[in-house]
Design an enzyme around this catalytic site. Structure first.
Site, PDB file in Angstrom:
ATOM      1  N   CYS A  62      42.948 -85.395 -48.267  1.00 27.03           N
ATOM      2  CA  CYS A  62      43.627 -86.584 -48.779  1.00 27.03           C
ATOM      3  C   CYS A  62      44.446 -87.220 -47.657  1.00 27.03           C
ATOM      4  CB  CYS A  62      44.540 -86.195 -49.939  1.00 27.03           C
ATOM      5  SG  CYS A  62      45.639 -87.521 -50.480  1.00 27.03           S
TER       6      CYS A  62
ATOM      7  N   CYS B  93      42.980 -89.908 -58.654  1.00 29.76           N
ATOM      8  CA  CYS B  93      43.777 -90.670 -57.696  1.00 29.76           C
ATOM      9  C   CYS B  93      42.867 -91.053 -56.523  1.00 29.76           C
ATOM     10  CB  CYS B  93      44.957 -89.831 -57.208  1.00 29.76           C
ATOM     11  SG  CYS B  93      44.477 -88.385 -56.226  1.00 29.76           S
TER      12      CYS B  93
ATOM     13  N   GLU C 141      47.451 -76.638 -49.817  1.00 28.26           N
ATOM     14  CA  GLU C 141      48.069 -77.748 -49.081  1.00 28.26           C
ATOM     15  C   GLU C 141      49.267 -77.257 -48.277  1.00 28.26           C
ATOM     16  OE1 GLU C 141      50.775 -81.719 -49.853  1.00 28.26           O
ATOM     17  OE2 GLU C 141      49.279 -81.207 -51.375  1.00 28.26           O
TER      18      GLU C 141
END
Length: 281
Positions: A96, A12, A126
């Site tokens: 990200c 991604c 995260e």
């Protein structure tokens, strides 16, 4: 045998950005460290290691550094971590951008005096980072857990960026019914949503699904779980894990999907190996 590879497979945006940053830095003379795996794919981590990039096992290891470059992983880091690192170490943020947005939302909700509810895995880096931006936070993994929460007062709800789209929607509806003033933010990244939708459609029309990606990858495990609801599914990291017994002597439609941290090269190798097995080689 018909083999179909999901269109939305492979790196991604956030993963490609992080890997590009580290690979570019590795061409220099500085020592390169990452605070944990830069992404959740063992094959990529081993490749970076051969380029001289060292993966640190803990935040304490990072705080003991006295030179070099420290790259913050795609999953982000706890709020005060960068400031705690030695000034002799240059910190490079490869978080990200979608995770960064979620962090900012948590910070804003907390500043407004809201309790923050996060859909995610409490032990995932995260989510650990997101929690650190809140004064008062609760982490849930399923819609059922939402029913145990006190939803009165000022609250905000968001998600780990790789969580189930369906679970997030169900919990959002549940919260809104019980607290119309609740602030809800969809922080699941668009790529995750597309992959989950595509895998579900592909699994429905496939006899077998092979999901390729790290066994420690949250988004890959999510794809495999979605696929298993509809067909026989195997979660593998490389083509070496494929077994002839899955395919030999069977006329099958095989679907292949890959997680956001899986290099296209590995996915192509899996497809190629399945073709050879089906041809009796």
């Amino acid at each position: 045998m018909k083999i179909t590879i999901a269109k939305n497979s492979g790196f991604c945006f956030g993963v490609k950005r992080a890997v590009d940053i580290v690979e570019k830095l590795s061409s220099g003379r500085d020592k390169i460290y990452t605070n944990g795996p830069i992404i959740h794919n063992p094959q990529v981590i081993r490749s970076l290691s051969r380029q001289g990039v060292k993966t640190l096992n803990s935040s304490d290891d990072a705080l003991r550094l006295r030179d070099g470059l420290l790259v913050i992983r795609t999953h982000g880091m706890k709020k005060d971590f960068p400031e705690a690192v030695s000034k002799k170490v240059r910190v490079i943020d490869a978080t990200c951008p979608f995770v960064g947005r979620a962090q900012r939302i948590v910070k804003k909700l907390s500043a407004e005096g809201r309790k923050v509810i996060i859909l995610g895995d409490a032990h995932h880096p995260e989510v650990e980072g997101l929690v650190s931006y809140a004064e008062d936070a609760a982490v849930i993994k399923t819609p059922r857990e939402a029913s145990k929460l006190d939803l009165r007062g000022r609250i905000g709800f968001l998600s780990q960026t790789t969580q189930s789209v369906g679970d997030f929607a169900a919990i959002s509806r549940y919260i809104k019914k019980r607290n119309a003033e609740a602030m809800i933010f969809d922080t699941i990244c668009r790529t995750t949503s597309l992959r989950q939708s595509e895998v579900e459609k592909l699994a429905r029309k496939s006899d077998i699904m092979v999901v390729v990606g790290g066994k420690n990858s949250a988004n890959t495990k999510r794809l495999a779980a979605i696929s298993r609801k509809h067909t026989v599914t195997y979660h593998i990291e490389t083509s070496r894990e494929l077994k002839k017994s899955w395919f030999v002597g069977k006329k099958l439609s095989v679907g292949i999907a890959a997680g956001a941290s899986t290099p296209d090269r590995i996915t192509r190798e899996v497809a190629g190996r399945i073709k050879k097995i089906s041809a009796g080689r």
